[in-house]
Design an enzyme around this catalytic site. Structure first.
Site, short mmCIF file in Angstrom:
data_model
loop_
_atom_site.label_atom_id
_atom_site.label_comp_id
_atom_site.label_asym_id
_atom_site.label_seq_id
_atom_site.Cartn_x
_atom_site.Cartn_y
_atom_site.Cartn_z
N ARG A 107 0.51 6.18 10.19
CA ARG A 107 -0.20 5.18 9.75
C ARG A 107 0.39 4.29 8.47
NH1 ARG A 107 -6.19 6.86 8.30
NH2 ARG A 107 -5.19 7.76 6.39
N THR A 111 -2.46 -0.89 5.94
CA THR A 111 -3.10 -1.36 6.93
C THR A 111 -4.06 -0.32 7.81
OG1 THR A 111 -1.62 -1.26 8.59
CG2 THR A 111 -1.78 -3.51 7.35
N ASP A 203 -4.25 15.01 2.78
CA ASP A 203 -3.11 14.72 3.69
C ASP A 203 -2.92 16.08 4.37
OD1 ASP A 203 -1.03 12.42 3.95
OD2 ASP A 203 -0.75 14.21 4.74
N ASP A 206 1.44 16.76 4.31
CA ASP A 206 1.58 17.02 2.90
C ASP A 206 1.37 18.59 2.90
OD1 ASP A 206 2.73 14.53 2.65
OD2 ASP A 206 1.10 13.89 1.60
#
Ligand code: PRP
Ligand code: URA
Length: 212
Positions: A107, A111, A203, A206
């Site tokens: 991603r 945006t 995340d 991560d």
């Protein structure tokens, strides 16, 4: 949230227990990885109740009997890189022979638009039941694009499996791909301005790979 007939949200106490540990920011990378696998295994059982079986003749020590098995080579797993990789072993525990394709998406952090950077799928995938897996369904952009990529390559029977979803992601997939059953473990409240699921788990990539 609106009800979609092809969206299945599990309400399994064991999954709830494991997700509460997964969300905890103090959970270690090792434990996080193990939990993602364990939750995926439970979800695979739950989402497989309609799997196609073929009759086989089996000789027990006493007699020959007709039994039923999952058709050989009828299932493929496609993780969305990177975080989807963390779920592959969980499906393999149930279907060790399932072939694995990979779709790379990231991603754009500004945006939130998904970009495909890699796609390699097993031969004959168009005739298999495909499990598209990604632990996070946030805006739904990555999943929708990955579903488009699979359909463009001829896949007809696809199931999407995500551990945590936001209402926006469910809506995006259910409306763009009403033919695709969506299995999620838990439906969260929403998204923050950066597109992270709330309360979420942060995340997933991560936390799986220790990159932050
Ligand atoms: C995460 C996650 C999904 C996507 C979900 O990947 O694993 O693929 O975001 O967000 P969306 O529903 O809004 O598209 P990310 O882009 O962070 O890449 P990574 O797995 O490489 O970290
Ligand atoms: N991707 C993640 O890894 N986590 C989120 O909360 C949203 C997208």
């Amino acid at each position: 949230m609106e009800q979609y007939k092809n969206v299945f949200i599990f309400d399994h106490p064991l999954i709830k227990h494991k997700i509460s540990i997964l969300r905890d920011k103090n959970t270690s990378m090792k434990e996080f990885r193990e939990l993602i696998e364990e939750i995926t295994t439970i979800m695979t059982y739950e989402s497989m109740s309609d799997v196609e079986l073929v009759p086989v003749q089996v000789e027990t020590p006493l007699e020959v009997t007709t039994q039923y098995r999952v058709a050989e080579d009828s299932i493929a797993i496609v993780p969305i890189l990177r975080a989807g990789l963390g779920m592959v072993n969980g499906v393999h525990r149930v279907f060790p022979t399932a072939k694995v394709g990979h779709i790379g998406m990231y991603r754009d952090e500004e945006t939130l638009e998904p970009h495909e950077y890699y796609c390699k799928l097993p031969e004959g995938i168009e005739n298999k039941t495909v499990f598209l897996i990604d632990p996070m369904l946030a805006t739904g952009g990555s999943a929708c694009d990955a579903l488009n990529a699979l359909k463009k390559r001829g896949c007809k029977k696809i199931k999407l499996m995500s551990i945590i979803a936001a209402p926006q992601g469910i809506k995006a997939v259910a409306e763009a791909h009403p033919d695709v059953p969506v299995y999620v473990s838990t439906l969260d409240r929403g998204l923050n301005e950066q597109g992270y699921i709330l309360p979420g788990l942060g995340d997933a990539g991560d936390r799986l790979y220790g990159t932050k």
